[in-house]
Scaffold this motif. Sequence first.
Motif, short mmCIF file in Angstrom:
data_model
loop_
_atom_site.label_atom_id
_atom_site.label_comp_id
_atom_site.label_asym_id
_atom_site.label_seq_id
_atom_site.Cartn_x
_atom_site.Cartn_y
_atom_site.Cartn_z
N PHE A 283 44.60 72.52 30.26
CA PHE A 283 44.26 72.21 31.65
C PHE A 283 45.41 72.62 32.56
N PHE A 284 45.11 73.51 33.51
CA PHE A 284 46.09 73.93 34.50
C PHE A 284 45.83 73.18 35.80
N ALA A 285 46.82 72.41 36.24
CA ALA A 285 46.65 71.52 37.39
C ALA A 285 46.86 72.28 38.70
N GLY B 78 45.84 69.15 41.76
CA GLY B 78 45.41 69.11 40.37
C GLY B 78 46.32 68.29 39.48
N ASN B 79 47.59 68.13 39.87
CA ASN B 79 48.52 67.32 39.07
C ASN B 79 47.99 65.91 38.83
N SER B 80 47.32 65.37 39.83
CA SER B 80 46.84 64.00 39.73
C SER B 80 45.68 63.84 38.75
N ASP C 87 53.14 70.83 37.65
CA ASP C 87 54.39 71.29 38.24
C ASP C 87 55.04 70.23 39.13
N GLU C 88 54.65 68.97 38.94
CA GLU C 88 55.30 67.86 39.63
C GLU C 88 55.73 66.83 38.58
N ARG C 89 57.03 66.53 38.56
CA ARG C 89 57.63 65.74 37.48
C ARG C 89 56.97 64.38 37.31
N ILE D 290 52.78 76.03 38.99
CA ILE D 290 51.58 76.07 38.15
C ILE D 290 50.83 77.39 38.29
N LEU D 291 50.69 77.89 39.51
CA LEU D 291 49.96 79.15 39.71
C LEU D 291 50.73 80.32 39.09
#
Length: 430
Positions: free
Chosen positions: A29-31, A39-41, A57-59, A73-74
Amino acid sequence: MNIQEIHKHFLESSGVSTDTRKIKKDSLFFALKGDNFNGNSFAKEALTKGAKLAIVDEREYATTDQIILVEDILKTLQELAYTHRKHLDIPIVALTGSNGKTTTKELINAVLSKKFKTVATQGNLNNHIGVPLTLLSMSSDTELGIVEMGANHQGEIQSLCEIAQPDYGYITNFGKAHLEGFGGVEGVIKGKSELYLHLIGHKGSLILNLDDPIQQKRLGSTHTYTFGKTEEAELKISYALAEPFAHIKFSETIVESNLIGQYNEVNLAAAAAFGSLFKIEHSAIKEALESYIPSNNRSQLIKNDKQTLIMDAYNANPSSMEAALRNLATTHATYKLAILGDMFELGEAAAAEHQYIADLAEQFHINQIVLVGSNFMKTQNSAICYASTEQFLETGLPDEVQAQLAQATVLIKGSRGMALERILNLLNVK
Protein backbone atom coordinates in the motif's frame (compact mmCIF):
# COMPACT_ATOMS: atom_id res chain seq x y z
CA MET A 1 14.91 0.77 3.46
CA ASN A 2 16.36 1.39 0.00
CA ILE A 3 14.54 1.02 -3.30
CA GLN A 4 16.11 -2.36 -4.09
CA GLU A 5 14.78 -3.78 -0.82
CA ILE A 6 11.33 -2.33 -1.52
CA HIS A 7 11.45 -3.87 -4.99
CA LYS A 8 12.27 -7.26 -3.47
CA HIS A 9 9.17 -6.95 -1.28
CA PHE A 10 7.21 -5.86 -4.36
CA LEU A 11 8.22 -8.98 -6.30
CA GLU A 12 6.97 -11.11 -3.41
CA SER A 13 3.68 -9.18 -3.20
CA SER A 14 0.45 -9.22 -5.23
CA GLY A 15 1.15 -5.74 -6.58
CA VAL A 16 0.53 -2.15 -5.55
CA SER A 17 -2.57 -0.66 -3.91
CA THR A 18 -3.26 3.04 -3.43
CA ASP A 19 -6.88 2.98 -2.26
CA THR A 20 -8.03 1.20 0.91
CA ARG A 21 -11.42 0.64 -0.71
CA LYS A 22 -9.72 -1.63 -3.25
CA ILE A 23 -6.97 -3.34 -1.27
CA LYS A 24 -5.45 -6.43 -2.86
CA LYS A 25 -4.43 -9.12 -0.38
CA ASP A 26 -0.65 -9.18 0.16
CA SER A 27 -0.15 -5.96 -1.81
CA LEU A 28 2.10 -3.00 -1.03
CA PHE A 29 0.00 0.00 0.00
CA PHE A 30 1.42 3.35 -1.11
CA ALA A 31 0.03 6.18 1.02
CA LEU A 32 -0.33 8.74 -1.75
CA LYS A 33 -1.63 12.21 -0.93
CA GLY A 34 -4.26 14.29 -2.71
CA ASP A 35 -5.71 17.75 -2.37
CA ASN A 36 -8.36 16.49 0.03
CA PHE A 37 -6.80 13.42 1.66
CA ASN A 38 -3.62 12.14 3.27
CA GLY A 39 -2.94 8.52 2.42
CA ASN A 40 -0.62 8.20 5.42
CA SER A 41 -3.64 8.18 7.71
CA PHE A 42 -4.96 5.04 5.98
CA ALA A 43 -1.82 2.92 6.47
CA LYS A 44 -3.13 0.87 9.39
CA GLU A 45 -6.47 0.34 7.68
CA ALA A 46 -4.65 -0.97 4.59
CA LEU A 47 -2.81 -3.54 6.72
CA THR A 48 -6.05 -4.55 8.43
CA LYS A 49 -7.64 -5.14 5.04
CA GLY A 50 -4.86 -7.44 3.88
CA ALA A 51 -1.95 -5.36 2.59
CA LYS A 52 1.44 -6.97 3.16
CA LEU A 53 3.22 -3.68 3.83
CA ALA A 54 2.28 0.01 3.91
CA ILE A 55 4.67 2.71 2.73
CA VAL A 56 4.32 6.19 4.25
CA ASP A 57 6.31 9.43 4.27
CA GLU A 58 5.25 10.90 7.62
CA ARG A 59 7.02 9.54 10.69
CA GLU A 60 4.01 9.68 13.01
CA TYR A 61 2.27 6.99 10.93
CA ALA A 62 5.22 4.55 10.90
CA THR A 63 4.05 2.74 14.04
CA THR A 64 4.71 -0.95 13.21
CA ASP A 65 7.31 -3.07 11.44
CA GLN A 66 4.85 -3.48 8.54
CA ILE A 67 4.88 0.26 7.84
CA ILE A 68 7.92 1.49 5.90
CA LEU A 69 8.93 5.14 6.23
CA VAL A 70 10.34 6.87 3.12
CA GLU A 71 11.22 10.49 2.39
CA ASP A 72 8.68 11.09 -0.41
CA ILE A 73 5.91 8.62 -1.20
CA LEU A 74 5.32 9.70 -4.82
CA LYS A 75 9.04 9.77 -5.63
CA THR A 76 9.39 6.30 -4.11
CA LEU A 77 6.53 4.97 -6.24
CA GLN A 78 8.17 6.40 -9.35
CA GLU A 79 11.60 5.01 -8.39
CA LEU A 80 10.06 1.61 -7.77
CA ALA A 81 8.43 1.71 -11.22
CA TYR A 82 11.75 2.64 -12.84
CA THR A 83 13.54 -0.15 -10.95
CA HIS A 84 10.87 -2.66 -11.98
CA ARG A 85 11.01 -1.54 -15.60
CA LYS A 86 14.79 -2.13 -15.65
CA HIS A 87 14.32 -5.47 -13.88
CA LEU A 88 11.85 -6.70 -16.53
CA ASP A 89 14.02 -5.43 -19.41
CA ILE A 90 11.25 -5.66 -22.01
CA PRO A 91 10.41 -3.39 -24.96
CA ILE A 92 8.29 -0.41 -23.95
CA VAL A 93 6.14 1.50 -26.45
CA ALA A 94 5.19 5.04 -25.38
CA LEU A 95 2.73 7.38 -27.02
CA THR A 96 1.46 10.86 -26.40
CA GLY A 97 -0.26 13.63 -28.38
CA SER A 98 -3.08 16.14 -28.21
CA ASN A 99 -5.89 13.98 -29.58
CA GLY A 100 -6.56 10.28 -29.96
CA LYS A 101 -3.98 8.97 -27.45
CA THR A 102 -6.22 6.50 -25.66
CA THR A 103 -7.95 5.17 -28.78
CA THR A 104 -4.60 4.75 -30.54
CA LYS A 105 -3.15 3.02 -27.47
CA GLU A 106 -6.06 0.58 -27.43
CA LEU A 107 -5.63 -0.13 -31.14
CA ILE A 108 -1.87 -0.66 -30.81
CA ASN A 109 -2.48 -3.00 -27.89
CA ALA A 110 -5.07 -4.95 -29.89
CA VAL A 111 -2.57 -5.42 -32.71
CA LEU A 112 0.57 -6.19 -30.69
CA SER A 113 -1.27 -8.61 -28.41
CA LYS A 114 -1.68 -10.85 -31.46
CA LYS A 115 2.00 -11.73 -31.10
CA PHE A 116 3.07 -10.70 -27.61
CA LYS A 117 1.81 -10.90 -24.04
CA THR A 118 1.17 -7.20 -23.59
CA VAL A 119 0.27 -4.92 -20.71
CA ALA A 120 -1.09 -1.49 -21.59
CA THR A 121 -2.21 1.59 -19.69
CA GLN A 122 -5.68 1.04 -18.29
CA GLY A 123 -8.12 3.73 -19.41
CA ASN A 124 -6.29 7.05 -19.39
CA LEU A 125 -4.08 6.52 -16.31
CA ASN A 126 -1.34 8.39 -18.09
CA ASN A 127 0.09 10.87 -15.59
CA HIS A 128 2.86 10.95 -12.95
CA ILE A 129 0.95 8.33 -10.93
CA GLY A 130 -0.72 6.37 -13.73
CA VAL A 131 2.50 5.67 -15.65
CA PRO A 132 4.28 4.15 -12.62
CA LEU A 133 1.19 2.07 -11.81
CA THR A 134 1.11 0.80 -15.40
CA LEU A 135 4.76 -0.26 -15.22
CA LEU A 136 4.18 -1.94 -11.85
CA SER A 137 1.26 -3.91 -13.30
CA MET A 138 3.71 -5.70 -15.61
CA SER A 139 5.00 -9.09 -14.51
CA SER A 140 7.64 -11.61 -15.54
CA ASP A 141 5.09 -12.95 -18.05
CA THR A 142 4.83 -9.58 -19.83
CA GLU A 143 6.65 -9.50 -23.16
CA LEU A 144 5.88 -5.92 -24.21
CA GLY A 145 4.51 -2.83 -22.45
CA ILE A 146 2.43 -0.03 -23.94
CA VAL A 147 2.43 3.21 -21.96
CA GLU A 148 0.23 6.21 -22.67
CA MET A 149 1.67 9.53 -21.52
CA GLY A 150 -0.44 12.62 -20.87
CA ALA A 151 0.73 16.09 -19.90
CA ASN A 152 -0.53 19.64 -19.50
CA HIS A 153 2.81 21.35 -18.84
CA GLN A 154 6.23 21.30 -20.43
CA GLY A 155 8.66 18.92 -18.77
CA GLU A 156 6.05 16.32 -17.83
CA ILE A 157 6.61 14.00 -20.81
CA GLN A 158 10.36 14.15 -20.21
CA SER A 159 9.78 13.15 -16.58
CA LEU A 160 7.54 10.23 -17.59
CA CYS A 161 10.12 9.08 -20.13
CA GLU A 162 12.78 9.03 -17.43
CA ILE A 163 10.57 6.61 -15.48
CA ALA A 164 9.36 4.40 -18.34
CA GLN A 165 12.51 4.45 -20.49
CA PRO A 166 10.60 3.75 -23.73
CA ASP A 167 12.24 1.99 -26.67
CA TYR A 168 9.58 3.01 -29.22
CA GLY A 169 7.51 6.17 -29.43
CA TYR A 170 4.69 7.77 -31.34
CA ILE A 171 3.01 11.18 -31.15
CA THR A 172 -0.56 11.17 -32.45
CA ASN A 173 -0.61 14.89 -33.31
CA PHE A 174 -0.01 18.40 -32.03
CA GLY A 175 -3.29 20.19 -31.34
CA LYS A 176 -4.94 22.84 -29.22
CA ALA A 177 -5.06 20.87 -25.97
CA HIS A 178 -4.07 22.14 -22.50
CA LEU A 179 -3.15 25.52 -23.96
CA GLU A 180 -3.28 27.12 -20.52
CA GLY A 181 -0.57 24.87 -19.08
CA PHE A 182 1.61 24.66 -22.18
CA GLY A 183 1.42 28.37 -22.97
CA GLY A 184 0.02 28.08 -26.48
CA VAL A 185 0.32 25.77 -29.48
CA GLU A 186 4.12 26.15 -29.74
CA GLY A 187 4.31 25.08 -26.12
CA VAL A 188 2.21 22.01 -26.93
CA ILE A 189 4.57 21.07 -29.76
CA LYS A 190 7.62 21.53 -27.56
CA GLY A 191 6.10 19.61 -24.65
CA LYS A 192 4.85 16.62 -26.64
CA SER A 193 8.15 16.46 -28.57
CA GLU A 194 9.93 15.60 -25.32
CA LEU A 195 9.07 11.97 -26.14
CA TYR A 196 10.90 12.19 -29.45
CA LEU A 197 13.88 13.96 -27.88
CA HIS A 198 14.17 11.24 -25.25
CA LEU A 199 14.12 8.50 -27.89
CA ILE A 200 16.67 10.33 -30.03
CA GLY A 201 18.96 10.68 -27.03
CA HIS A 202 18.56 7.01 -26.10
CA LYS A 203 18.77 5.63 -29.67
CA GLY A 204 15.17 4.52 -29.62
CA SER A 205 12.81 4.12 -32.57
CA LEU A 206 10.16 6.57 -33.74
CA ILE A 207 6.99 5.69 -35.57
CA LEU A 208 6.35 8.68 -37.80
CA ASN A 209 3.30 9.83 -39.72
CA LEU A 210 4.79 11.24 -42.93
CA ASP A 211 1.56 13.14 -43.60
CA ASP A 212 2.28 15.36 -40.55
CA PRO A 213 4.92 17.94 -41.52
CA ILE A 214 5.19 19.36 -37.99
CA GLN A 215 6.46 16.07 -36.60
CA GLN A 216 9.09 15.67 -39.30
CA LYS A 217 10.70 18.97 -38.29
CA ARG A 218 11.24 17.65 -34.76
CA LEU A 219 13.30 14.62 -35.72
CA GLY A 220 17.01 14.11 -35.25
CA SER A 221 19.25 11.27 -36.34
CA THR A 222 17.48 8.19 -35.06
CA HIS A 223 15.67 5.19 -36.47
CA THR A 224 12.18 5.81 -37.78
CA TYR A 225 9.46 3.60 -39.16
CA THR A 226 7.15 5.63 -41.36
CA PHE A 227 3.58 5.40 -42.55
CA GLY A 228 1.39 7.65 -44.65
CA LYS A 229 -0.07 8.34 -48.05
CA THR A 230 3.22 9.22 -49.71
CA GLU A 231 5.30 6.79 -51.75
CA GLU A 232 8.24 7.33 -49.36
CA ALA A 233 6.34 5.73 -46.47
CA GLU A 234 7.50 2.29 -45.38
CA LEU A 235 3.85 1.39 -44.83
CA LYS A 236 1.75 3.10 -47.49
CA ILE A 237 -1.79 3.85 -46.31
CA SER A 238 -4.92 4.67 -48.29
CA TYR A 239 -7.72 6.40 -46.42
CA ALA A 240 -11.32 5.92 -47.50
CA LEU A 241 -14.09 6.86 -45.10
CA ALA A 242 -17.06 4.54 -45.55
CA GLU A 243 -19.72 6.41 -43.59
CA PRO A 244 -19.97 6.32 -40.73
CA PHE A 245 -17.00 4.06 -40.01
CA ALA A 246 -13.33 4.71 -40.74
CA HIS A 247 -11.64 2.38 -43.23
CA ILE A 248 -7.99 2.12 -44.26
CA LYS A 249 -6.03 0.08 -46.76
CA PHE A 250 -2.39 -1.03 -46.52
CA SER A 251 -0.53 -3.54 -48.67
CA GLU A 252 -3.78 -4.69 -50.30
CA THR A 253 -5.30 -5.29 -46.86
CA ILE A 254 -8.57 -3.44 -46.23
CA VAL A 255 -9.58 -2.69 -42.64
CA GLU A 256 -13.25 -1.91 -41.96
CA SER A 257 -13.29 -0.61 -38.41
CA ASN A 258 -15.97 0.04 -35.80
CA LEU A 259 -14.60 3.54 -35.21
CA ILE A 260 -16.59 6.48 -36.47
CA GLY A 261 -15.09 9.54 -38.09
CA GLN A 262 -12.37 10.29 -40.58
CA TYR A 263 -10.17 11.49 -37.70
CA ASN A 264 -9.83 7.86 -36.57
CA GLU A 265 -8.26 6.74 -39.84
CA VAL A 266 -4.77 7.89 -38.82
CA ASN A 267 -5.20 6.11 -35.45
CA LEU A 268 -5.89 2.88 -37.32
CA ALA A 269 -2.93 3.54 -39.60
CA ALA A 270 -0.57 4.07 -36.67
CA ALA A 271 -1.63 0.77 -35.11
CA ALA A 272 -1.14 -0.98 -38.44
CA ALA A 273 2.35 0.57 -38.65
CA PHE A 274 3.24 -0.80 -35.22
CA GLY A 275 2.01 -4.22 -36.32
CA SER A 276 4.08 -4.07 -39.47
CA LEU A 277 7.17 -2.89 -37.57
CA PHE A 278 6.83 -5.83 -35.17
CA LYS A 279 6.33 -8.22 -38.10
CA ILE A 280 2.76 -9.23 -37.34
CA GLU A 281 0.88 -10.86 -40.20
CA HIS A 282 -1.35 -8.43 -42.09
CA SER A 283 -4.34 -10.72 -41.62
CA ALA A 284 -3.81 -10.59 -37.83
CA ILE A 285 -3.53 -6.79 -37.91
CA LYS A 286 -6.79 -6.61 -39.84
CA GLU A 287 -8.52 -8.95 -37.38
CA ALA A 288 -7.31 -6.94 -34.38
CA LEU A 289 -8.39 -3.57 -35.77
CA GLU A 290 -11.77 -4.78 -36.99
CA SER A 291 -12.60 -6.46 -33.69
CA TYR A 292 -11.90 -3.36 -31.57
CA ILE A 293 -15.12 -1.85 -30.21
CA PRO A 294 -14.81 1.66 -28.72
CA SER A 295 -16.25 2.34 -25.27
CA ASN A 296 -16.18 4.91 -22.46
CA ASN A 297 -17.82 7.63 -24.58
CA ARG A 298 -14.95 7.65 -27.11
CA SER A 299 -16.10 7.62 -30.72
CA GLN A 300 -19.01 5.37 -29.79
CA LEU A 301 -21.76 4.86 -32.32
CA ILE A 302 -25.20 4.21 -30.85
CA LYS A 303 -28.00 3.42 -33.29
CA ASN A 304 -31.68 3.49 -32.45
CA ASP A 305 -34.06 2.79 -35.34
CA LYS A 306 -33.35 5.68 -37.73
CA GLN A 307 -31.39 7.67 -35.17
CA THR A 308 -27.59 7.67 -35.12
CA LEU A 309 -25.74 8.98 -32.08
CA ILE A 310 -22.02 9.79 -32.17
CA MET A 311 -20.95 9.75 -28.53
CA ASP A 312 -17.56 11.43 -28.16
CA ALA A 313 -17.86 13.10 -24.78
CA TYR A 314 -14.83 11.76 -22.98
CA ASN A 315 -12.69 14.78 -23.76
CA ALA A 316 -12.53 17.80 -26.02
CA ASN A 317 -10.22 20.55 -27.21
CA PRO A 318 -10.47 22.86 -30.23
CA SER A 319 -8.62 20.46 -32.53
CA SER A 320 -10.71 17.39 -31.68
CA MET A 321 -13.92 19.46 -31.67
CA GLU A 322 -13.19 20.74 -35.18
CA ALA A 323 -12.46 17.21 -36.42
CA ALA A 324 -15.72 15.90 -34.96
CA LEU A 325 -17.73 18.72 -36.52
CA ARG A 326 -16.13 18.19 -39.92
CA ASN A 327 -17.02 14.53 -39.70
CA LEU A 328 -20.65 15.31 -38.82
CA ALA A 329 -20.84 17.77 -41.72
CA THR A 330 -19.82 15.05 -44.20
CA THR A 331 -22.41 12.51 -43.08
CA HIS A 332 -25.43 11.95 -45.31
CA ALA A 333 -28.09 12.48 -42.68
CA THR A 334 -31.61 13.88 -42.96
CA TYR A 335 -31.15 15.96 -39.83
CA LYS A 336 -27.84 16.80 -38.12
CA LEU A 337 -27.74 17.88 -34.49
CA ALA A 338 -24.52 18.94 -32.75
CA ILE A 339 -24.52 19.15 -28.95
CA LEU A 340 -21.25 20.74 -27.88
CA GLY A 341 -20.01 21.24 -24.33
CA ASP A 342 -17.35 23.58 -22.99
CA MET A 343 -13.67 22.83 -23.59
CA PHE A 344 -11.46 23.12 -20.50
CA GLU A 345 -7.85 24.18 -19.80
CA LEU A 346 -7.64 26.76 -22.57
CA GLY A 347 -6.61 29.67 -20.35
CA GLU A 348 -6.58 33.06 -22.07
CA ALA A 349 -7.47 31.41 -25.37
CA ALA A 350 -10.82 30.12 -24.06
CA ALA A 351 -13.00 32.96 -25.37
CA ALA A 352 -11.47 32.97 -28.86
CA GLU A 353 -11.44 29.18 -29.22
CA HIS A 354 -15.06 28.76 -28.11
CA GLN A 355 -16.11 31.51 -30.53
CA TYR A 356 -14.16 29.79 -33.31
CA ILE A 357 -15.99 26.50 -32.71
CA ALA A 358 -19.38 28.24 -32.52
CA ASP A 359 -18.66 29.97 -35.84
CA LEU A 360 -17.36 26.78 -37.43
CA ALA A 361 -20.47 24.82 -36.48
CA GLU A 362 -22.64 27.42 -38.21
CA GLN A 363 -20.44 27.43 -41.33
CA PHE A 364 -20.95 23.68 -41.70
CA HIS A 365 -24.71 24.17 -42.09
CA ILE A 366 -25.59 21.71 -39.36
CA ASN A 367 -29.36 21.71 -38.91
CA GLN A 368 -29.28 22.49 -35.20
CA ILE A 369 -26.49 23.44 -32.84
CA VAL A 370 -26.80 23.17 -29.07
CA LEU A 371 -24.08 24.79 -26.96
CA VAL A 372 -23.66 23.86 -23.30
CA GLY A 373 -21.51 25.61 -20.68
CA SER A 374 -20.47 29.03 -19.41
CA ASN A 375 -17.80 29.53 -22.08
CA PHE A 376 -20.13 28.79 -24.98
CA MET A 377 -22.79 31.01 -23.37
CA LYS A 378 -20.45 33.99 -23.88
CA THR A 379 -20.12 33.43 -27.62
CA GLN A 380 -22.02 35.20 -30.37
CA ASN A 381 -24.15 32.54 -32.04
CA SER A 382 -27.59 31.53 -33.27
CA ALA A 383 -27.58 28.22 -31.39
CA ILE A 384 -29.70 26.94 -28.54
CA CYS A 385 -27.63 27.63 -25.42
CA TYR A 386 -27.61 26.24 -21.90
CA ALA A 387 -25.40 27.58 -19.11
CA SER A 388 -24.67 24.08 -17.79
CA THR A 389 -25.42 20.41 -18.29
CA GLU A 390 -27.76 20.65 -15.30
CA GLN A 391 -29.80 23.41 -17.00
CA PHE A 392 -29.94 21.30 -20.16
CA LEU A 393 -31.27 18.36 -18.17
CA GLU A 394 -33.88 20.53 -16.45
CA THR A 395 -35.03 22.35 -19.59
CA GLY A 396 -34.69 19.72 -22.30
CA LEU A 397 -34.71 20.31 -26.02
CA PRO A 398 -37.35 22.50 -27.71
CA ASP A 399 -40.31 20.58 -29.11
CA GLU A 400 -39.35 21.31 -32.73
CA VAL A 401 -35.90 19.77 -32.21
CA GLN A 402 -37.29 16.85 -30.20
CA ALA A 403 -39.59 16.07 -33.11
CA GLN A 404 -36.59 15.55 -35.42
CA LEU A 405 -34.69 13.15 -33.16
CA ALA A 406 -36.11 9.94 -34.60
CA GLN A 407 -34.32 10.57 -37.90
CA ALA A 408 -31.35 12.57 -36.62
CA THR A 409 -27.62 12.03 -36.59
CA VAL A 410 -26.50 13.52 -33.29
CA LEU A 411 -22.96 14.45 -32.23
CA ILE A 412 -22.27 14.82 -28.51
CA LYS A 413 -18.85 16.33 -27.83
CA GLY A 414 -17.42 18.08 -24.77
CA SER A 415 -14.78 17.98 -22.07
CA ARG A 416 -15.01 15.25 -19.45
CA GLY A 417 -16.03 17.69 -16.75
CA MET A 418 -19.22 18.54 -18.64
CA ALA A 419 -20.45 14.93 -18.24
CA LEU A 420 -22.62 15.19 -21.34
CA GLU A 421 -23.38 11.47 -21.27
CA ARG A 422 -26.05 12.42 -18.72
CA ILE A 423 -28.23 13.86 -21.47
CA LEU A 424 -28.75 10.54 -23.28
CA ASN A 425 -32.22 10.06 -21.83
CA LEU A 426 -33.26 13.41 -23.34
CA LEU A 427 -32.46 11.93 -26.75
CA ASN A 428 -34.55 8.78 -26.20
CA VAL A 429 -31.35 6.69 -26.13
CA LYS A 430 -31.35 3.90 -23.55
